[in-house]
Design a protein around this motif. Structure first.
Motif, PDB file in Angstrom:
ATOM      1  N   SER A 183       0.816  -1.224   0.000  1.00  0.00           N
ATOM      2  CA  SER A 183       0.000   0.000   0.000  1.00  0.00           C
ATOM      3  C   SER A 183       0.848   1.271   0.000  1.00  0.00           C
ATOM      4  CB  SER A 183      -0.962  -0.006   1.195  1.00  0.00           C
ATOM      5  OG  SER A 183      -1.890  -1.051   1.068  1.00  0.00           O
ATOM      6  N   PRO A 184       1.866   1.397   0.882  1.00  0.00           N
ATOM      7  CA  PRO A 184       2.697   2.608   0.812  1.00  0.00           C
ATOM      8  C   PRO A 184       3.411   2.754  -0.523  1.00  0.00           C
ATOM      9  CG  PRO A 184       3.027   1.458   2.892  1.00  0.00           C
ATOM     10  CD  PRO A 184       2.241   0.542   2.017  1.00  0.00           C
ATOM     11  N   LEU A 185       3.868   1.634  -1.097  1.00  0.00           N
ATOM     12  CA  LEU A 185       4.534   1.726  -2.398  1.00  0.00           C
ATOM     13  C   LEU A 185       3.552   2.177  -3.475  1.00  0.00           C
ATOM     14  CD1 LEU A 185       6.813  -1.451  -2.414  1.00  0.00           C
ATOM     15  CD2 LEU A 185       7.525   0.928  -2.251  1.00  0.00           C
ATOM     16  N   ARG A 186       2.319   1.679  -3.407  1.00  0.00           N
ATOM     17  CA  ARG A 186       1.312   2.111  -4.376  1.00  0.00           C
ATOM     18  C   ARG A 186       1.017   3.599  -4.229  1.00  0.00           C
ATOM     19  NH1 ARG A 186      -1.758  -1.666  -3.535  1.00  0.00           N
ATOM     20  NH2 ARG A 186      -3.092  -0.762  -1.936  1.00  0.00           N
ATOM     21  N   GLU A 187       0.995   4.094  -2.995  1.00  0.00           N
ATOM     22  CA  GLU A 187       0.767   5.525  -2.785  1.00  0.00           C
ATOM     23  C   GLU A 187       1.925   6.355  -3.328  1.00  0.00           C
ATOM     24  OE1 GLU A 187       0.176   5.673   1.372  1.00  0.00           O
ATOM     25  OE2 GLU A 187      -1.954   5.135   1.296  1.00  0.00           O
ATOM     26  N   VAL A 188       3.159   5.851  -3.150  1.00  0.00           N
ATOM     27  CA  VAL A 188       4.313   6.555  -3.727  1.00  0.00           C
ATOM     28  C   VAL A 188       4.216   6.553  -5.247  1.00  0.00           C
ATOM     29  CG1 VAL A 188       6.827   6.517  -3.978  1.00  0.00           C
ATOM     30  CG2 VAL A 188       5.792   6.065  -1.748  1.00  0.00           C
ATOM     31  N   ASP A 189       3.800   5.420  -5.831  1.00  0.00           N
ATOM     32  CA  ASP A 189       3.649   5.336  -7.283  1.00  0.00           C
ATOM     33  C   ASP A 189       2.584   6.309  -7.778  1.00  0.00           C
ATOM     34  OD1 ASP A 189       4.007   3.948  -9.930  1.00  0.00           O
ATOM     35  OD2 ASP A 189       1.911   3.457  -9.553  1.00  0.00           O
ATOM     36  N   GLU A 190       1.457   6.364  -7.084  1.00  0.00           N
ATOM     37  CA  GLU A 190       0.404   7.301  -7.476  1.00  0.00           C
ATOM     38  C   GLU A 190       0.877   8.748  -7.353  1.00  0.00           C
ATOM     39  OE1 GLU A 190      -2.814   6.299  -4.965  1.00  0.00           O
ATOM     40  OE2 GLU A 190      -3.355   4.455  -6.050  1.00  0.00           O
ATOM     41  N   ALA A 191       1.629   9.030  -6.281  1.00  0.00           N
ATOM     42  CA  ALA A 191       2.165  10.389  -6.129  1.00  0.00           C
ATOM     43  C   ALA A 191       3.130  10.719  -7.256  1.00  0.00           C
ATOM     44  CB  ALA A 191       2.846  10.525  -4.770  1.00  0.00           C
ATOM     45  N   ALA A 192       3.961   9.738  -7.651  1.00  0.00           N
ATOM     46  CA  ALA A 192       4.904   9.971  -8.752  1.00  0.00           C
ATOM     47  C   ALA A 192       4.159  10.224 -10.057  1.00  0.00           C
ATOM     48  CB  ALA A 192       5.842   8.766  -8.895  1.00  0.00           C
ATOM     49  N   GLN A 193       3.065   9.472 -10.303  1.00  0.00           N
ATOM     50  CA  GLN A 193       2.282   9.708 -11.511  1.00  0.00           C
ATOM     51  C   GLN A 193       1.656  11.104 -11.503  1.00  0.00           C
ATOM     52  OE1 GLN A 193      -0.553   6.554 -11.922  1.00  0.00           O
ATOM     53  NE2 GLN A 193       0.971   4.988 -12.351  1.00  0.00           N
ATOM     54  N   LEU A 195       2.755  13.690  -9.892  1.00  0.00           N
ATOM     55  CA  LEU A 195       3.837  14.662 -10.077  1.00  0.00           C
ATOM     56  C   LEU A 195       4.205  14.770 -11.547  1.00  0.00           C
ATOM     57  CD1 LEU A 195       5.967  16.536  -8.766  1.00  0.00           C
ATOM     58  CD2 LEU A 195       7.470  14.544  -8.619  1.00  0.00           C
ATOM     59  N   GLY A 196       4.262  13.607 -12.240  1.00  0.00           N
ATOM     60  CA  GLY A 196       4.570  13.636 -13.665  1.00  0.00           C
ATOM     61  C   GLY A 196       3.500  14.308 -14.490  1.00  0.00           C
ATOM     62  N   PHE A 220      11.358  10.735  -1.934  1.00  0.00           N
ATOM     63  CA  PHE A 220      10.497  11.230  -3.012  1.00  0.00           C
ATOM     64  C   PHE A 220       9.955  12.616  -2.679  1.00  0.00           C
ATOM     65  CE2 PHE A 220       6.150  11.876  -4.473  1.00  0.00           C
ATOM     66  CZ  PHE A 220       6.315  11.800  -5.845  1.00  0.00           C
ATOM     67  N   ASN A 221       9.532  12.810  -1.440  1.00  0.00           N
ATOM     68  CA  ASN A 221       9.000  14.117  -1.053  1.00  0.00           C
ATOM     69  C   ASN A 221      10.057  15.199  -1.154  1.00  0.00           C
ATOM     70  OD1 ASN A 221       6.518  12.983  -0.554  1.00  0.00           O
ATOM     71  ND2 ASN A 221       6.836  12.769   1.642  1.00  0.00           N
ATOM     72  N   THR A 222      11.302  14.850  -0.777  1.00  0.00           N
ATOM     73  CA  THR A 222      12.394  15.817  -0.908  1.00  0.00           C
ATOM     74  C   THR A 222      12.614  16.186  -2.368  1.00  0.00           C
ATOM     75  OG1 THR A 222      13.448  14.926   1.082  1.00  0.00           O
ATOM     76  CG2 THR A 222      14.824  16.231  -0.411  1.00  0.00           C
ATOM     77  N   MET A 223      12.624  15.162  -3.217  1.00  0.00           N
ATOM     78  CA  MET A 223      12.791  15.408  -4.655  1.00  0.00           C
ATOM     79  C   MET A 223      11.644  16.241  -5.203  1.00  0.00           C
ATOM     80  SD  MET A 223      12.611  12.653  -7.749  1.00  0.00           S
ATOM     81  CE  MET A 223      10.856  12.510  -7.413  1.00  0.00           C
ATOM     82  N   ALA A 224      10.405  15.896  -4.809  1.00  0.00           N
ATOM     83  CA  ALA A 224       9.245  16.647  -5.303  1.00  0.00           C
ATOM     84  C   ALA A 224       9.303  18.097  -4.845  1.00  0.00           C
ATOM     85  CB  ALA A 224       7.950  15.978  -4.825  1.00  0.00           C
ATOM     86  N   GLY A 225       9.717  18.328  -3.590  1.00  0.00           N
ATOM     87  CA  GLY A 225       9.829  19.696  -3.092  1.00  0.00           C
ATOM     88  C   GLY A 225      10.858  20.504  -3.865  1.00  0.00           C
ATOM     89  N   ARG A 226      12.001  19.867  -4.143  1.00  0.00           N
ATOM     90  CA  ARG A 226      13.033  20.580  -4.913  1.00  0.00           C
ATOM     91  C   ARG A 226      12.565  20.859  -6.333  1.00  0.00           C
ATOM     92  NH1 ARG A 226      18.506  17.298  -2.953  1.00  0.00           N
ATOM     93  NH2 ARG A 226      18.531  18.106  -0.805  1.00  0.00           N
ATOM     94  N   ASN A 227      11.888  19.881  -6.949  1.00  0.00           N
ATOM     95  CA  ASN A 227      11.379  20.119  -8.304  1.00  0.00           C
ATOM     96  C   ASN A 227      10.356  21.257  -8.316  1.00  0.00           C
ATOM     97  OD1 ASN A 227      12.903  18.118  -9.463  1.00  0.00           O
ATOM     98  ND2 ASN A 227      11.317  16.557  -9.359  1.00  0.00           N
TER      99      ASN A 227
END
Length: 451
Positions: A183-193, A195-196, A220-227
């Motif tokens: 479930s957490p990995l799926r949430e990270v995947d959905e967040a990455a989608q 973000l894209g 991922f959150n750190t990367m998303a914040g920097r982006n």
């Protein structure tokens, strides 16, 4: 992934249960069989001991008859044979005197030893009476194996129930484990989608799952914040540059217009040249800003009707094409669509048509072709102009990369940035018979409908 984790854990639990339950069942079965056989042999020896008092010691047969009665009461059949092989006492049932019993009696009399056989669902025990070297008779006990089979069935039933309970527990454990990890990995995947797709503010939850998954979500959150910071900063810079460059250029053009109004013919000619250079500089600034916006923008795809956009852009550019004597045509199958950022396809076609109309001489042709291929939309802008050399095509998608460009050299760079930002590809090919063909492939993917 969740399914694979659950199936892997379930398979492991199943193997462990099989390795534990089956050997235990075999062991308990052997123990029950041994216990049943030992009990039968003990009963046969007890009968032989009681019969010996009658045959060897010539005591009354009371004890022997009591043992026979007890044996029958327990569900068994028994008989006592003398040294000649004749039955001298038996229970009311005839099982202990028929079948293969006479042969067993003869064998035991010839070689005194306890003989045990199991056949036809019965256990038969023949025990010698008297000394081991000189038997005076044989005691035969026959018992049905049904009680043994019933006990074995009960044992395997309990083991099967334990196995099923363990398997159910394994299913629950595997599902819980799979959800805990997946479930957490799926949430990270959905967040990455997301973000894209342009949702720069999206973040993944960091408080669930194993430590490695939490660390992945935090990274991922750190990367998303920097982006998000980089994109917003880039957009701010573009806005500032746009304002800072366009304002003085507009002021300079206005002053030149005022000077040209009162200047003599020679000075007016020079001022007109300066105005042309300012106009060229303005176009160059606009092109650079367009490229920068295309590079910094993260498109949020929506379903775009490609056939309708092509028809609209053809209609918009038709007057200019007619003025220059160029035949402009387009064809797309009805309903052709692709997930693209709002307005991106219009900007791509405008740049390609502008380049084509600038390159094609009067009497030439420009056409836009669309088709569907494996769930993706494909577009081709084909002209029969002078075309481009191999060297020019290799660098045409870079800023100012085309040395043969007649304009700012930024149109194809804008096209390339917009197409690739939407997950597509762009390439340049020679047109059959001469000219240039721009081929665009837009990858098929799910596009959320936005308002």
């Amino acid at each position: 992934m969740t399914r694979r984790i659950a199936l892997t854990v379930l398979a492991l639990v199943t193997v462990l249960l099989v390795l534990a339950v089956v050997p235990l069942g075999v062991l308990l079965t052997e123990r029950e069989e041994t216990s049943f056989r030992s009990a039968a042999e003990a009963s046969a020896r007890a009968l032989a001991s009681a019969a010996e008092e009658n045959l060897s010691d010539h005591k009354p047969e009371t004890e022997m008859l009591r043992v026979l009665a007890d044996t029958q009461a327990d569900g068994g059949c028994a008989a006592v044979y003398d040294a000649t092989g004749q039955a001298i006492a038996r229970t009311s049932c005839t099982t202990a005197t028929g079948g293969s019993v006479p042969a067993m009696v003869t064998a035991v009399l010839a070689q005194p030893r306890t003989d045990v056989t199991r056949a036809d669902g019965r256990l038969t025990v023949a025990a010698p009476i008297g000394d081991s070297e000189d038997a005076v008779g044989v005691a035969v006990l026959v018992r049905s194996a049904d009680p043994l089979n019933d006990r074995i069935a009960v044992v395997w039933g309990w083991l099967a129930a334990i196995g099923v309970a363990g398997l159910l527990a394994g299913v629950l454990l595997s599902v819980r484990l799979a959800r805990w990890v997946g479930s957490p990995l799926r949430e990270v995947d959905e967040a990455a989608q997301r973000l894209g797709e342009g949702a720069l503010e999206v973040r993944a939850p960091t408080g669930r799952g194993p430590q490695e998954v939490r660390r992945l979500a935090a990274t991922f959150n750190t990367m998303a914040g920097r982006n998000e910071a980089l994109v917003h900063g880039h957009r701010t810079v573009i806005a500032d540059v746009s304002h800072q460059l366009r304002t003085p250029l507009a002021a300079l053009r206005l002053r030149l217009d005022l000077l040209a109004a009162d200047a003599d013919e020679e000075t007016a000619t020079d001022l007109a040249g300066a105005q042309d250079e300012i106009a060229r500089l303005s176009r160059l600034v606009d092109g650079l800003l367009a490229v920068a916006r295309a590079e910094s923008a993260v498109p949020r795809p929506v379903t775009v009707r490609v056939d309708q956009v092509v028809a609209e852009r053809i209609a918009a550019w038709e007057p200019l094409a007619s003025e220059r004597g160029v035949a402009l045509a387009g064809h797309c199958p009805d309903g052709l669509s692709a997930p693209l950022g709002a307005g991106d396809l219009e900007q791509v076609l405008d740049n390609l048509l502008a380049n084509a109309l600038d390159a094609v001489p009067g009497g030439g042709h420009v056409r836009v072709e669309g088709r569907a291929g494996r769930g993706a939309a494909k577009l081709r802008v084909v002209d029969d102009g002078p075309g481009m050399s191999v060297r020019a095509r290799e660098s045409a998608f870079r800023r100012f990369g085309n040395p043969e460009a007649g304009g700012t050299g930024l149109g194809l760079a804008i096209v390339h940035r917009l197409v690739t930002a939407n997950g597509g590809t762009a390439r340049l090919e020679d047109t059959d018979g001469g000219g240039l063909t721009v081929e665009l492939d837009f990858l098929a993917r799910a596009a959320p409908m936005t308002r």
